[in-house]
Design a protein around this motif. Structure first.
Motif, PDB file in Angstrom:
ATOM      1  N   GLY A   1     -36.451-113.335  85.768  1.00  0.00           N
ATOM      2  CA  GLY A   1     -36.977-112.057  85.331  1.00  0.00           C
ATOM      3  C   GLY A   1     -38.302-111.722  85.978  1.00  0.00           C
ATOM      4  O   GLY A   1     -38.715-110.564  86.015  1.00  0.00           O
TER       5      GLY A   1
ATOM      6  N   ARG B   1     -29.611-109.459  86.942  1.00  0.00           N
ATOM      7  CA  ARG B   1     -29.714-110.431  85.840  1.00  0.00           C
ATOM      8  C   ARG B   1     -28.343-110.805  85.317  1.00  0.00           C
ATOM      9  O   ARG B   1     -28.079-111.963  84.994  1.00  0.00           O
ATOM     10  CB  ARG B   1     -30.571-109.850  84.717  1.00  0.00           C
ATOM     11  CG  ARG B   1     -32.050-109.729  85.067  1.00  0.00           C
ATOM     12  CD  ARG B   1     -32.894-109.488  83.833  1.00  0.00           C
ATOM     13  NE  ARG B   1     -32.543-108.233  83.174  1.00  0.00           N
ATOM     14  CZ  ARG B   1     -33.082-107.056  83.475  1.00  0.00           C
ATOM     15  NH1 ARG B   1     -33.977-106.978  84.441  1.00  0.00           N
ATOM     16  NH2 ARG B   1     -32.730-105.956  82.831  1.00  0.00           N
TER      17      ARG B   1
ATOM     18  N   ARG C   1     -26.729-113.154  87.726  1.00  0.00           N
ATOM     19  CA  ARG C   1     -27.351-114.472  87.615  1.00  0.00           C
ATOM     20  C   ARG C   1     -26.820-115.229  86.412  1.00  0.00           C
ATOM     21  O   ARG C   1     -26.485-116.409  86.502  1.00  0.00           O
ATOM     22  CB  ARG C   1     -28.873-114.324  87.508  1.00  0.00           C
ATOM     23  CG  ARG C   1     -29.621-115.652  87.506  1.00  0.00           C
ATOM     24  CD  ARG C   1     -31.067-115.475  87.072  1.00  0.00           C
ATOM     25  NE  ARG C   1     -31.175-115.273  85.650  1.00  0.00           N
ATOM     26  CZ  ARG C   1     -31.791-114.245  85.073  1.00  0.00           C
ATOM     27  NH1 ARG C   1     -32.350-113.322  85.805  1.00  0.00           N
ATOM     28  NH2 ARG C   1     -31.846-114.154  83.767  1.00  0.00           N
ATOM     29  N   GLN C   2     -26.701-114.526  85.279  1.00  0.00           N
ATOM     30  CA  GLN C   2     -26.182-115.178  84.072  1.00  0.00           C
ATOM     31  C   GLN C   2     -24.734-115.603  84.254  1.00  0.00           C
ATOM     32  O   GLN C   2     -24.338-116.682  83.814  1.00  0.00           O
ATOM     33  CB  GLN C   2     -26.314-114.237  82.870  1.00  0.00           C
ATOM     34  CG  GLN C   2     -27.740-114.102  82.338  1.00  0.00           C
ATOM     35  CD  GLN C   2     -28.305-115.451  81.939  1.00  0.00           C
ATOM     36  OE1 GLN C   2     -29.325-115.890  82.472  1.00  0.00           O
ATOM     37  NE2 GLN C   2     -27.660-116.125  81.006  1.00  0.00           N
TER      38      GLN C   2
END
Length: 225
Positions: free
Chosen positions: A131, A140, A143-144
């Motif tokens: 972040g 994000r 990435r998760q």
């Protein structure tokens, strides 16, 4: 399975857990030893001998050329190749250990893992702090999604009042520390505990509600008598 009392014991547990995960066919692994004062370079050097059979078909990958050059200088002659994220896989590679990648390397690490022709072990990665690098919602989310494809082979982390431990293939454990510095198992979970779960396990809330309602029932019965 018990909480290790020394760094060598923790490293030995991590080696055994990683080998167990590899034997079960896992190819995207996390190894995390979040211990104060322990630097990645000596940690990975002690971790790697468990995979000496890889020889030159094994890669130790650093984020930049400086880290790789420092490892080559300090380690001298080693069985495995010491490289950077930019260097490609080679035919016949048996394993890769990526040393402490940070948020800026998320995309490169993901590419390495997804194009690997062999197992990849991420040692003490800090990818979840991404972040801070200014990526948007889509970044994000990606990435998760990537992080969810990784299997934790080993995790050891001190927390306030205890420690969190995971040794593959066993459940995650939360250990409570007493005033004498001894640890007892406080709970087990099938998945990584979040901060609230850790706090609730180590500091259980008073269970006085049941006593209140039981007492109220006794009072009402007495009033009806």
């Amino acid at each position: 399975m018990s909480l290790p009392q020394t760094l060598p014991a923790a490293i030995a547990q991590a080696q055994t857990a990683t080998q167990a995960a590899l034997a079960q066919g896992e190819t995207r692994l996390l190894v995390e030893l979040w211990l104060p004062e322990v630097k990645p370079m000596p940690l990975v050097r002690e971790f790697l001998p468990a995979f000496i059979a890889w020889g030159q078909t094994g890669r130790v990958v650093f984020s930049d050329a400086g880290g790789a050059a420092l490892a080559r200088r300090d380690w001298g002659t080693v069985p495995w190749r010491v490289e950077t994220l930019r260097e490609p896989h080679q035919p016949g590679d048996q394993g890769v250990v990526v040393v402490a990648p940070d948020p800026a390397e998320v995309a490169q690490v993901r590419t390495l893992v997804e194009t690997a022709i062999c197992p990849v072990v991420l040692l003490n990665p800090r990818l979840e702090d991404a972040g801070t690098v200014g990526i948007g919602y889509a970044g994000r989310r990606l990435r998760q999604e990537f992080l969810q494809t990784l299997v934790t082979a080993y995790h050891l982390r001190p927390v306030e009042g205890g420690a969190v431990l995971r040794i593959y293939p066993h459940p995650w454990q939360i250990w409570r520390e007493d005033s004498a510095g001894n640890y007892t198992l406080a709970g087990e979970l099938p998945h990584a505990p979040d901060g609230e779960t850790i706090s609730d396990t180590l500091n259980p809330r008073p269970t006085g509600g049941g006593d209140f309602w039981r007492g109220l029932g006794q009072l009402l019965r007495a009033l009806r008598a």
